[in-house]
Design a protein around this motif. Structure first.
Motif, short mmCIF file in Angstrom:
data_model
loop_
_atom_site.label_atom_id
_atom_site.label_comp_id
_atom_site.label_asym_id
_atom_site.label_seq_id
_atom_site.Cartn_x
_atom_site.Cartn_y
_atom_site.Cartn_z
N ARG A 275 -14.17 -48.78 38.83
CA ARG A 275 -14.97 -49.84 39.21
C ARG A 275 -16.59 -49.37 39.26
N PHE A 276 -16.56 -48.52 40.23
CA PHE A 276 -17.81 -47.98 40.60
C PHE A 276 -18.62 -47.31 39.35
N ARG B 113 -18.13 -48.23 36.18
CA ARG B 113 -18.57 -49.45 35.22
C ARG B 113 -19.63 -50.20 35.93
N GLN B 114 -19.61 -50.31 37.15
CA GLN B 114 -20.92 -51.07 37.88
C GLN B 114 -21.93 -50.31 37.63
N SER B 115 -22.07 -48.93 37.73
CA SER B 115 -23.33 -48.19 37.73
C SER B 115 -23.37 -47.70 36.20
N ASP C 14 -31.74 -44.75 37.41
CA ASP C 14 -31.11 -45.63 38.38
C ASP C 14 -30.93 -44.41 39.51
N THR D 112 -27.85 -44.96 42.02
CA THR D 112 -26.49 -44.26 41.52
C THR D 112 -26.55 -42.79 41.64
N LEU E 6 -16.57 -48.20 46.83
CA LEU E 6 -17.79 -48.46 46.03
C LEU E 6 -18.73 -48.62 47.20
N GLU E 7 -18.47 -49.60 48.22
CA GLU E 7 -19.29 -50.00 49.33
C GLU E 7 -19.67 -48.55 50.07
N ARG F 75 -22.32 -46.94 48.06
CA ARG F 75 -23.57 -47.61 48.27
C ARG F 75 -24.25 -47.33 49.44
#
Length: 186
Positions: free
Chosen positions: A78-79, A81-83, A104, A107, A158-159, A162
């Motif tokens: 998930r991380f 893919r988001q990144s 980025d 990331t 993920l959080e 971040r």
């Protein structure tokens, strides 16, 4: 040199095409490379090659699975893919990370903090990265989605990444400057 100038110098587009794309960019706010590709003036791979030259970041093709190391184990699909990022190799305490946007910095900081490794970004096509994530993490992601607890844990990962990235001193400084400007309505 700017991206459009590099593409013109390589003979891949005409200066008029770049001007048209710049006009559209002013209206839409999209990246000029995407606009040039959408208009059919140049191929996506040619834009990536020019970006690679502009940013002095190697352009790669993803040819195999990500490394299975303890340091990269916690980077969730998930991380990634988001990144739009994918670990490619770990050598001498350096993680090579394929990214659609090697600028980025959030990331990069999150991956650096999470893995404890030096992170070297390389440029790869966005769709290529997403396809590789699906290919190499697809089953893992389906298994995680079956258990609600595991799914929540993925969100927490993920959080957590971040949060770790936002703790970097430069990021805190920039965030403070932005918050101060907003307060002053600048």
């Amino acid at each position: 040199m700017r991206l459009g100038e590099i593409l013109v110098a390589r003979g891949l587009v005409e200066a008029d095409d770049v001007e048209k794309a710049l006009e559209i960019q002013r209206e839409r706010g999209e990246k000029i490379g995407k606009i040039l590709v959408d208009l059919g003036f140049v191929s996506g791979r040619d834009v990536l090659a020019a970006l690679s030259e502009q940013l002095s970041v190697p352009l790669v093709t993803i040819e195999g699975p990500p490394p299975a190391t303890p340091e990269t184990e916690g980077l969730t699909p998930r991380f990634l893919r988001q990144s739009v990022a994918l670990p490619l190799a770990v050598r001498d305490s350096t993680l090579t990370l394929a990214m659609a946007d090697p600028l980025d910095f959030e990331t990069l900081a999150a991956v650096r903090s999470f893995t404890g490794l030096r992170v070297e970004p390389v440029l790869a096509a966005e769709q290529e990265i997403l396809d590789a994530i699906d290919k190499y993490y697809g089953e893992q992601e389906k298994t995680a989605a079956e258990g609600a607890g595991e799914l929540a844990e993925g969100g927490e990962d993920l959080e957590h990444l971040r949060d770790m990235a936002s703790e970097a001193p430069v990021i805190r400084l920039v965030n403070a400057m932005i918050a101060q400007a907003v307060e002053r309505r600048a």
